[in-house]
Write an enzyme that holds these catalytic residues in place. Structure first.
Site, PDB file in Angstrom:
ATOM      1  CG  ASP A 176      -2.194   0.758   1.059  1.00  0.00           C
ATOM      2  OD1 ASP A 176      -2.568   1.049  -0.091  1.00  0.00           O
ATOM      3  OD2 ASP A 176      -2.837   1.072   2.085  1.00  0.00           O
ATOM      4  CG  HIS A 259      -5.196   3.169  -4.078  1.00  0.00           C
ATOM      5  ND1 HIS A 259      -3.857   3.456  -3.960  1.00  0.00           N
ATOM      6  CD2 HIS A 259      -5.567   2.560  -2.916  1.00  0.00           C
ATOM      7  CE1 HIS A 259      -3.440   3.048  -2.761  1.00  0.00           C
ATOM      8  NE2 HIS A 259      -4.459   2.503  -2.111  1.00  0.00           N
ATOM      9  CG  HIS A 262      -7.190  -2.059  -4.588  1.00  0.00           C
ATOM     10  ND1 HIS A 262      -8.354  -1.461  -4.147  1.00  0.00           N
ATOM     11  CD2 HIS A 262      -6.974  -3.115  -3.763  1.00  0.00           C
ATOM     12  CE1 HIS A 262      -8.814  -2.134  -3.103  1.00  0.00           C
ATOM     13  NE2 HIS A 262      -7.988  -3.127  -2.848  1.00  0.00           N
ATOM     14  CG  HIS A 276      -6.036  -2.141   0.355  1.00  0.00           C
ATOM     15  ND1 HIS A 276      -7.001  -1.570  -0.442  1.00  0.00           N
ATOM     16  CD2 HIS A 276      -5.078  -1.192   0.534  1.00  0.00           C
ATOM     17  CE1 HIS A 276      -6.637  -0.321  -0.734  1.00  0.00           C
ATOM     18  NE2 HIS A 276      -5.487  -0.072  -0.152  1.00  0.00           N
TER      19      HIS A 276
HETATM   20  N1  NAD Z   1      -9.692   4.706   4.667  1.00  0.00           N
HETATM   21  C1  NAD Z   1      -8.540   4.715   4.090  1.00  0.00           C
HETATM   22  O1  NAD Z   1      -7.919   5.750   3.947  1.00  0.00           O
HETATM   23  C2  NAD Z   1      -7.966   3.425   3.620  1.00  0.00           C
HETATM   24  C3  NAD Z   1      -6.653   3.349   3.126  1.00  0.00           C
HETATM   25  C4  NAD Z   1      -6.144   2.105   2.756  1.00  0.00           C
HETATM   26  C5  NAD Z   1      -6.929   0.966   2.871  1.00  0.00           C
HETATM   27  N2  NAD Z   1      -8.206   1.071   3.328  1.00  0.00           N
HETATM   28  C6  NAD Z   1      -9.077  -0.102   3.493  1.00  0.00           C
HETATM   29  O2  NAD Z   1      -8.539  -0.970   4.463  1.00  0.00           O
HETATM   30  C7  NAD Z   1      -9.086  -2.275   4.237  1.00  0.00           C
HETATM   31  C8  NAD Z   1      -8.017  -3.326   4.307  1.00  0.00           C
HETATM   32  O3  NAD Z   1      -7.501  -3.403   5.603  1.00  0.00           O
HETATM   33  P1  NAD Z   1      -6.728  -4.712   6.106  1.00  0.00           P
HETATM   34  O4  NAD Z   1      -5.900  -5.240   4.985  1.00  0.00           O
HETATM   35  O5  NAD Z   1      -6.082  -4.352   7.374  1.00  0.00           O
HETATM   36  O6  NAD Z   1      -7.887  -5.779   6.294  1.00  0.00           O
HETATM   37  P2  NAD Z   1      -8.768  -6.197   7.548  1.00  0.00           P
HETATM   38  O7  NAD Z   1      -9.202  -5.064   8.346  1.00  0.00           O
HETATM   39  O8  NAD Z   1      -9.797  -7.120   6.992  1.00  0.00           O
HETATM   40  O9  NAD Z   1      -7.750  -7.051   8.457  1.00  0.00           O
HETATM   41  C9  NAD Z   1      -7.117  -8.176   7.930  1.00  0.00           C
HETATM   42  C10 NAD Z   1      -7.170  -9.374   8.878  1.00  0.00           C
HETATM   43  O10 NAD Z   1      -6.265  -9.155   9.933  1.00  0.00           O
HETATM   44  C11 NAD Z   1      -6.799  -9.701  11.131  1.00  0.00           C
HETATM   45  N3  NAD Z   1      -6.049  -9.080  12.236  1.00  0.00           N
HETATM   46  C12 NAD Z   1      -6.145  -7.837  12.754  1.00  0.00           C
HETATM   47  N4  NAD Z   1      -5.201  -7.634  13.699  1.00  0.00           N
HETATM   48  C13 NAD Z   1      -4.490  -8.777  13.788  1.00  0.00           C
HETATM   49  C14 NAD Z   1      -3.375  -9.200  14.564  1.00  0.00           C
HETATM   50  N5  NAD Z   1      -2.785  -8.382  15.432  1.00  0.00           N
HETATM   51  N6  NAD Z   1      -2.893 -10.450  14.365  1.00  0.00           N
HETATM   52  C15 NAD Z   1      -3.448 -11.283  13.474  1.00  0.00           C
HETATM   53  N7  NAD Z   1      -4.502 -10.942  12.689  1.00  0.00           N
HETATM   54  C16 NAD Z   1      -5.011  -9.705  12.854  1.00  0.00           C
HETATM   55  C17 NAD Z   1      -8.258  -9.411  11.019  1.00  0.00           C
HETATM   56  O11 NAD Z   1      -9.020 -10.272  11.823  1.00  0.00           O
HETATM   57  C18 NAD Z   1      -8.513  -9.645   9.530  1.00  0.00           C
HETATM   58  O12 NAD Z   1      -8.854 -10.985   9.290  1.00  0.00           O
HETATM   59  C19 NAD Z   1      -9.744  -2.238   2.879  1.00  0.00           C
HETATM   60  O13 NAD Z   1     -11.122  -2.184   3.084  1.00  0.00           O
HETATM   61  C20 NAD Z   1      -9.203  -0.962   2.262  1.00  0.00           C
HETATM   62  O14 NAD Z   1     -10.055  -0.406   1.306  1.00  0.00           O
HETATM   63  C21 NAD Z   1      -8.709   2.272   3.712  1.00  0.00           C
HETATM   64 ZN    ZN Z   2      -4.457   1.841  -0.146  1.00  0.00          ZN
END
Ligand code: NAD
Ligand code: ZN
Length: 383
Positions: A176, A259, A262, A276
């Site tokens: 990312d 993005h 993506h 992501h």
């Molecule tokens: N709002 C923004 O500015 C922004 C920027 C980038 C990405 N995003 C969004 O973020 C999301 C992706 O986030 P993600 O990749 O973190 O996914 P996610 O939130 O689904 O987390 C991924 C997995 O990690 C697990 N997890 C959390 N903490 C853990 C830990 N300490 N140990 C083991 N497992 C753990 C969770 O249970 C989950 O299964 C997408 O929806 C993306 O669009 C938003």
């Molecule tokens: Zn991103």
């Protein structure tokens, strides 16, 4: 009197959270942080896995109401948590978990005007610091961005928690973060409005560049540290790059093609098993192809992805043998109206994106063969 200038182009905006706290044991600052925000009854929205890890620590926060996140930042989930927040009369929100939990916490706290503390438990995305949420359908396909015009009041990143999480999350966060400089660079050329609501500032571009340089310098060492669950200076730097530098850099520097690619990729079922940042990494290589970047630069990015375990081919993101028709679907979505791909400093249309994805795939596959051919041992992708 009507304004003669397009404010979105003439005004530069830089947005940031109120406070950023990072380090071993940083979670210990949560109680004080809430107190400083005048919060007495916080609602803690916690990812279920994070709950197992931090449950005891969170239980010590006085008068907190804790609920578990259901897995998707969807309109339904935002509605459920908002209802819980109104019914329990809380006066602050704390989001604890990955990007989806944090985005849901933002989507609940901001419309209700509640103070918000964000506690990422993985350094998997640059979601923690930003003022927006990415909302999905229940089936995991991209729905919309929601903009709140307000950043979290505080972000608390405990590197001891990050170091104990599976290494794949840190690597996804690196993917990312890898996009941030290139997308801010494209956006600063067109001076298109960023997610912060104005043209990019120099500060955002400089931060985005620091993010890129930090990842290339310390990314591999940080990966090795997390494989041993160790908190090292290299890990500290990469966690800051994935979270703070990438967060500030993308929000006030601008997003572009990576993005959008993506977002298009999320429409194909095969990619749903990839995080992501893993899909974004492939989006970055596609973007570099689209922009006709010099081979030297593409090689630098692709080699880094291979060294750190990020996807470089379509097969690496679950799309082995994908048809051109399916890629056209991805490209159509990537080029939809309002997509950030239109922040590129030239016109982009779907056929170009399909070909850029195919070119990225070919280049990535070839570099892997070359590096393996000279005996380089590469880490598993998405492992
Ligand atoms: N709002 C923004 O500015 C922004 C920027 C980038 C990405 N995003 C969004 O973020 C999301 C992706 O986030 P993600 O990749 O973190 O996914 P996610 O939130 O689904 O987390 C991924 C997995 O990690 C697990 N997890 C959390 N903490 C853990 C830990 N300490 N140990 C083991 N497992 C753990 C969770 O249970 C989950 O299964 C997408 O929806 C993306 O669009 C938003
Ligand atoms: Zn991103």
């Amino acid at each position: 009197m009507a304004s003669r200038v397009d404010a979105s182009l003439e005004v530069a905006v830089f947005a940031a959270p109120g406070k950023y706290i990072q380090g071993r044991g940083a979670i210990g600052r949560l109680e004080d942080t809430l107190e400083n925000l005048g919060a007495n009854i916080p609602l803690i929205l916690c990812d279920p896995v994070a709950s197992q890890i931090l449950g005891d620590t969170l239980d010590r926060i006085p008068d907190a109401v804790r609920i578990e996140f259901n897995g998707e930042c969807s309109p339904e989930e935002i509605e459920r948590v908002s209802k819980e927040a109104s019914e329990s009369g809380v006066d602050a929100l704390v989001g604890v978990g990955g990007g989806k939990t944090l985005d849901t916490a933002k989507s609940v706290a901001h419309p209700m005007g509640l103070p918000l503390v964000i506690v990422p438990t993985i350094a998997s995305t640059d979601a923690p610091t930003s003022s927006l949420s990415v909302v999905y359908e229940e089936d995991g396909s991209f729905k919309e961005y929601r903009f709140f015009g307000r950043n979290p009041d505080a972000v608390i990143v405990d590197t001891a928690v990050i170091a104990r999480a599976p290494v794949r999350f840190l690597v996804a966060g690196i993917g990312d973060g890898l996009s941030t400089y290139f997308e801010a660079d494209a956006s600063s050329k067109t001076r298109k409005q960023t997610m912060a609501g104005g043209a990019p500032t120099q500060a955002a571009l400089a931060i985005a560049r620091l993010c890129y340089d930090t990842l290339l310098e310390y990314g591999v060492a940080a990966r090795l540290a997390v494989e041993r669950q160790a908190v090292t200076p290299a890990l500290d730097k990469v966690v800051e790059a994935n979270t703070l530098l990438s967060g500030l850099g993308f929000e006030s520097g601008g997003l572009a093609a990576a993005h959008s690619v993506h977002n298009g990729l999320t429409a194909l079922e095969g990619t749903h098993h990839y995080w992501h940042g893993e899909k974004v990494a492939f989006g970055v290589i596609t973007m570099l192809m689209l922009e006709e970047r010099p081979a030297r630069q593409i090689e630098e990015v692709v080699d880094f992805c291979l060294e750190v375990g990020l996807p470089v081919t379509l097969g690496d993101i679950g799309l082995e043998g994908v048809s051109r028709e399916e890629l056209e679907k991805v490209a159509d979505l990537a080029c939809a109206e309002g997509e950030t791909i239109h922040n590129e400093p030239f016109e982009v249309y779907p056929e170009m994106v399909v070909d850029a994805m195919l070119a990225a795939d070919a280049f990535g596959g070839q570099r892997r063969d070359e590096l393996e051919g000279i005996g380089r041992k590469l880490p598993p992708v998405a492992g």
